[in-house]
Scaffold this motif. Structure first.
Motif, mmCIF file in Angstrom:
data_model
loop_
_atom_site.group_PDB
_atom_site.id
_atom_site.type_symbol
_atom_site.label_atom_id
_atom_site.label_comp_id
_atom_site.label_asym_id
_atom_site.label_seq_id
_atom_site.Cartn_x
_atom_site.Cartn_y
_atom_site.Cartn_z
ATOM 1 N N GLU A 263 0.414 3.360 -3.344
ATOM 2 C CA GLU A 263 -0.359 4.598 -3.201
ATOM 3 C C GLU A 263 0.482 5.846 -3.401
ATOM 4 O O GLU A 263 -0.018 6.971 -3.275
ATOM 5 C CB GLU A 263 -1.041 4.614 -1.838
ATOM 6 C CG GLU A 263 -2.172 3.587 -1.747
ATOM 7 C CD GLU A 263 -2.773 3.484 -0.357
ATOM 8 O OE1 GLU A 263 -2.276 4.165 0.559
ATOM 9 O OE2 GLU A 263 -3.735 2.702 -0.192
ATOM 10 N N ASP B 182 0.822 -1.204 0.000
ATOM 11 C CA ASP B 182 0.000 0.000 0.000
ATOM 12 C C ASP B 182 0.857 1.255 0.000
ATOM 13 O O ASP B 182 0.548 2.242 -0.700
ATOM 14 C CB ASP B 182 -0.939 0.002 1.204
ATOM 15 C CG ASP B 182 -2.025 -1.050 1.086
ATOM 16 O OD1 ASP B 182 -2.018 -1.802 0.090
ATOM 17 O OD2 ASP B 182 -2.873 -1.133 1.991
ATOM 18 N N LEU C 274 -5.090 -1.700 -0.834
ATOM 19 C CA LEU C 274 -4.983 -1.399 -2.262
ATOM 20 C C LEU C 274 -5.418 -2.592 -3.101
ATOM 21 O O LEU C 274 -6.201 -2.434 -4.058
ATOM 22 C CB LEU C 274 -3.547 -1.008 -2.608
ATOM 23 C CG LEU C 274 -3.237 -0.787 -4.092
ATOM 24 C CD1 LEU C 274 -4.078 0.360 -4.647
ATOM 25 C CD2 LEU C 274 -1.748 -0.522 -4.292
#
Length: 525
Positions: A318, A314, A401
């Motif tokens: 991200e 993540d 995610l």
């Protein structure tokens, strides 16, 4: 009060154990690492002794963690990898070979030689002819390594080491490609095709059948639960009614959909198999596989893209808003269902000078989610109705995610289990029912709700566009020339038969030079 049980899940990269009570939940946990060896030529091996030691270590650690809270643990349940096999000496219990892990592809040439029997094997066993399953690896061991002892899936060996019994449960037997899917008995015809006729095979028992007593974890405990790993997760996720489905995101990703008391042969490239046999009653399921999930994450980790491994999915992913036009088909060990092209390898397309680690991570998440979405579509087609929700478990569900990407591409809610590793919960339920035959399935499984529910955040049109890019990339891989000797999508490939072949190529005494057709052939008891 219902007594607690010790549930052990022997997996590819580690063994996890839980002390579980249906009423009080998880009381203790333990784990032990396993180190499979990834070798050239698609070979994946494990040390059987390490598998056994990990079972004992994880089980004892869970009991120690539970301490007095567990009270008196009443039984043990064991879940297994399913398609991992070895040869071993039934007199001493000693392994005669390394364990060939389910990801191992060395039996591809053997499958190519048997391709003329693929359709009949599919009809008989529910499984496509592929090295993923146990029988090709068992035949490879007999051809190339040893004819001594017995050759079985790892559960039979582990149970023998623990109790002295020689058994396997119906769900694990269904992963061999040697089980008649309708009669749930060993098939002489399938055994003959693989050159295994005459082999001593374990007794097929129910998942909740008491099979013996073990002292491996301390005081004597009955072993009353046996299940293959993905079916154990299916049970733990309470996917007990036709039309429901779950996906486990572990070393690979595995989507299973319940079909009820009768087998449903897939027309969409999925596997038809036994979900479980409990109390003499059988449930069946459809099964779709993605060979590399956490193993693909480990690959990115080894390349330095994910410094902290899966925990960084993540954080790294991200750092960018999207995949930057990168498409990743993470077929690092071939494509499984619904394509069944183990000869293929993965692809990364759309790379540019501006491509960074975050784009690669997002492309991996999209590639994994797109494969699972293809499996969900195939399951819906076979069931004749769309899925309404996907229940998710496994270590990779910790990535928000990945789970959001999955919901987006599926256009369905994704319910993430509050306990990522639910396989042990499923075999704990089987062990509870082995202790108390009157216990209902619904009462044997602890009620652990979802920790999160991910709803789609993109439109159906955007999901279709992103999945379309993935399909185009897969089609380009499929258009490439197949590796010599590899089976292509289940289509017949000419080659010499292997049934009855000896180590030097000569048929052993009593081997039939021509196999009987599978239609109407008898089954072994």
């Amino acid at each position: 009060m219902t007594p607690a049980v010790l549930a052990v899940d022997q997996g590819t990269s580690g063994t996890k154990a839980l002390v579980v009570c249906p009423e009080r939940g998880v009381l203790g946990t333990g784990s032990a690492a396993v180190r499979p060896r990834y070798l050239p030529g698609g070979r994946v091996e494990a040390d059987p002794r390490e598998l056994h030691e990990s079972v004992v270590a994880a089980g004892r650690a869970a009991l120690a963690d539970a301490g007095a809270a567990a009270g008196s643990v009443a039984a043990v349940g064991l879940a297994n990898q399913g398609e991992t096999v070895l040869a071993w000496d039934p007199a001493t219990g000693e392994p005669l070979t390394d364990a060939l892990v389910w990801q191992d592809r060395r039996a591809e040439p053997l499958c190519a030689e048997l391709a003329e029997y693929s359709e009949e094997l599919l009809k008989l066993t529910g499984l496509p002819l592929d090295p993923y399953f146990a029988a090709p690896k068992m035949a490879w061991i007999r051809r190339h390594l040893t004819r001594e002892g017995v050759v079985t899936t790892t559960d039979a060996w582990l149970v023998h080491r623990l109790t002295g019994a020689f058994v396997t449960d119906a769900s694990t037997a269904g992963r061999t490609q040697l089980l008649d899917l309708d009669s749930l008995s060993w098939s002489d015809a399938a055994l003959d095709v693989f050159g295994l006729l005459g082999e001593r095979l374990p007794l097929i028992v129910d998942a909740d059948a008491p099979v013996g007593t073990t002292t491996a974890f301390g005081p004597p405990l009955p072993l009353t639960g046996l299940l293959v790993d993905q079916q154990a997760a299916l049970l733990a996720q309470r996917v007990t009614e036709p039309g429901t489905a779950k996906c486990t995101y572990g070393t690979g990703a595995f989507l299973l959909a319940q079909t009820g008391p009768l087998p449903r042969r897939s027309t969409s490239g999925l596997v038809s198999c036994v979900a479980w046999r409990l109390g003499g009653r059988t449930s069946y399921c459809l099964d779709g596989q993605v060979y590399t999930a956490a193993s693909a994450v480990r690959w990115l980790t080894d390349l330095g893209v994910l410094p902290g491994g899966a925990a960084d999915l993540d954080v790294v992913g991200e750092s960018v808003p999207d995949s930057g036009g990168v498409t990743f088909v993470p077929a690092l060990a071939g494509l499984a269902a619904p394509w069944w092209r183990g000869d293929l390898r993965g692809s990364l397309t759309g790379l540019g000078l501006d491509t960074g680690p975050g784009h690669l991570v997002r492309a991996l998440c999209e590639g994994l989610a797109a494969q699972v979405a293809e499996l969900a579509d195939a399951a819906a087609g076979d069931l004749g109705r769309p899925l309404e929700v996907l229940r998710a478990d496994g270590g990779l569900t910790r990535s928000a995610l990945l789970m959001q990407t999955q919901a987006d591409l599926l256009q369905l809610p994704v319910e993430v289990s509050a306990l990522p590793d639910v396989t042990a919960l499923g075999v704990a339920a089987a062990a509870q029912m082995g202790l108390d035959p009157g216990l209902r399935t619904a009462d044997a499984v602890p009620r652990i709700g979802p920790s999160a529910v991910y709803e789609p955040r993109i439109t159906a049109a955007e999901a279709a566009e992103r999945r379309g890019r993935f399909r185009t990339a897969v089609e380009k891989l499929l258009d490439r020339a197949p590796v010599a000797g590899a089976p292509v999508g289940g289509a017949p490939v000419a080659g010499a038969p292997v049934a009855g072949a000896s180590l030097d190529g000569a048929p052993p005494d009593g081997a039939r030079p021509d196999r009987a057709r599978l239609d109407g052939a008898g089954a072994a008891g």
